[in-house]
Design a protein around this motif. Structure first.
Motif, mmCIF file in Angstrom:
data_model
loop_
_atom_site.group_PDB
_atom_site.id
_atom_site.type_symbol
_atom_site.label_atom_id
_atom_site.label_comp_id
_atom_site.label_asym_id
_atom_site.label_seq_id
_atom_site.Cartn_x
_atom_site.Cartn_y
_atom_site.Cartn_z
ATOM 1 N N SER A 136 -43.133 -58.408 -27.197
ATOM 2 C CA SER A 136 -44.468 -58.425 -27.638
ATOM 3 C C SER A 136 -44.839 -58.256 -28.966
ATOM 4 O O SER A 136 -45.615 -58.334 -29.245
ATOM 5 N N ALA A 138 -45.079 -54.976 -30.191
ATOM 6 C CA ALA A 138 -45.869 -53.943 -30.130
ATOM 7 C C ALA A 138 -45.214 -52.788 -30.970
ATOM 8 O O ALA A 138 -43.855 -52.692 -30.694
ATOM 9 N N ASP A 142 -49.817 -49.031 -31.547
ATOM 10 C CA ASP A 142 -50.430 -49.979 -31.027
ATOM 11 C C ASP A 142 -50.673 -49.878 -29.493
ATOM 12 O O ASP A 142 -50.219 -48.857 -28.787
ATOM 13 N N VAL A 144 -51.215 -52.006 -25.867
ATOM 14 C CA VAL A 144 -51.104 -53.177 -25.122
ATOM 15 C C VAL A 144 -51.693 -53.047 -23.623
ATOM 16 O O VAL A 144 -51.873 -51.949 -23.051
ATOM 17 N N ALA A 207 -52.509 -55.008 -29.177
ATOM 18 C CA ALA A 207 -51.486 -55.940 -29.921
ATOM 19 C C ALA A 207 -50.923 -56.846 -29.176
ATOM 20 O O ALA A 207 -50.530 -57.865 -29.651
ATOM 21 N N ALA A 208 -50.802 -56.861 -27.655
ATOM 22 C CA ALA A 208 -50.304 -57.683 -26.900
ATOM 23 C C ALA A 208 -50.549 -57.631 -25.516
ATOM 24 O O ALA A 208 -51.235 -56.380 -25.004
ATOM 25 N N VAL A 226 -55.896 -61.680 -26.956
ATOM 26 C CA VAL A 226 -54.665 -61.689 -27.940
ATOM 27 C C VAL A 226 -54.292 -63.278 -28.128
ATOM 28 O O VAL A 226 -54.711 -63.929 -27.155
ATOM 29 N N ASP A 229 -49.102 -66.473 -28.094
ATOM 30 C CA ASP A 229 -47.794 -66.064 -28.073
ATOM 31 C C ASP A 229 -47.628 -64.566 -28.055
ATOM 32 O O ASP A 229 -46.503 -63.983 -28.089
ATOM 33 N N ARG A 230 -48.685 -63.667 -28.036
ATOM 34 C CA ARG A 230 -48.810 -62.468 -27.789
ATOM 35 C C ARG A 230 -48.957 -62.159 -26.483
ATOM 36 O O ARG A 230 -49.140 -60.760 -25.824
#
Length: 309
Positions: A136, A138, A142, A144, A207-208, A226, A229-230
């Motif tokens: 991730s 992260a 961050d 998530v 962040a993800a 997000v 790709d996250r």
């Protein structure tokens, strides 16, 4: 004699068969483990469901990939373990058995303070969670979003995130909200309005997003929050075209073999200190593996399901 559970055909849990055979002897580089507990996981029943592969020439299929037990025989050239050592075996194909043969490299020392059931359920979910968080990107500070926070992998993600200083908003049904709070996450319920609830729960954004369930709701919500790709998923393989990051054993996924293997000793150390807890939902006798798989298929497990020889 050794007792083993295999899939004799493809289909539902009725395909499982209990067989007995002479106890195997380890060859060069191999170790035999007297098994005390076995981790049962969704991938086990998916292996013989016919959805992944249904090649009759592969039958009967060995099942399982993680177990704990005591070394009771070693082959030539084995130097890192000895008879009497308490170990965790992963990756250990065919672990639905009373006497497990594995390569020396598949073993991790079991901390003395960790129970057999917890040890057997640690490394598959733990290594998967470790991989997901690393993938991730992260960092400490961050936040998530975790879909399926109350499941076996989800609970590991929440605990590792807390240890690494990463904030978590996690989804579950109403009955599991307190579990998420206890693991340091901010809980939200899935279902209609999820995206709005997720935005309110983390006004500074994410962040993800880490997906442990594979539903369209989870992926669509994540993609709204997000970049693709996250979005890290262990289950949504049919959504690969959306550009999400797939990890694990599915088609097109990054297996993360080196990363996961490197995490084993650290996961065991954390669990031995009590910094990482393996929640055992239910245990079943090994010979009742079919009932364990039926329970796993229902999708309501709060943590690990363990088989006991």
């Amino acid at each position: 004699m050794t007792t083993t559970v295999v899939a004799a055909s493809y289909g539902g849990s009725e395909a499982l068969q209990v067989i007995t055979a002479p106890t195997p002897e380890p060859g060069p580089g191999q170790v035999r483990v007297e098994v005390r507990a076995i981790g049962a996981n969704p991938v086990d029943y998916k292996t013989y469901s016919g959805g992944m592969m249904a090649d009759p020439s592969r039958l009967p299929l060995p099942l399982g990939s993680e177990a704990s037990g005591v070394v009771d025989a070693v082959g030539d050239g084995v130097t890192s373990v000895a008879v009497g050592d308490e170990v965790i075996a992963y990756r250990a194909p065919g672990s639905y058995t009373t006497d497990l043969l594995v390569p020396e490299s598949a073993l991790t020392s079991k901390p003395s303070g960790l129970g057999w059931a917890e040890a057997a359920g640690l490394l598959l979910t733990g290594a998967t969670a470790w991989h997901a968080l690393v993938a991730s990107g992260a960092q400490a500070g961050d936040t998530v979003l975790v879909h399926g926070g109350a499941g076996g992998v989800g609970q590991m993600v929440l605990q590792l995130a807390r240890l690494w200083g990463i904030g978590v908003v996690a989804t579950s049904g109403p009955s599991n909200q307190e579990v998420l709070r206890e693991l340091g996450a901010k809980p939200i319920t899935y279902g209609e309005g999820l995206l709005d609830r997720a935005r309110v729960a983390a006004p500074d954004g994410y962040a993800a997003a880490l997906d442990m369930v594979g539903t369209d709701e989870a992926i669509d919500t994540s993609l709204a929050l997000v970049p693709g790709d996250r979005v890290i998923s262990i289950a949504a393989f049919r959504r690969a075209a959306d550009g999400i990051t797939l990890i694990g054993g599915g088609p097109g996924a990054d297996p993360g073999t080196e990363l996961r293997n490197a995490a084993r000793a650290q996961l065991a150390e954390l669990a031995g200190r009590g910094d990482l807890v393996v929640a055992v939902d239910r245990t079943y006798p090994l010979t009742d593996a079919a009932a364990a798989h039926d329970y796993l298929r229902a999708g309501h497990a709060r943590g690990k399901v363990i088989l006991v020889p």
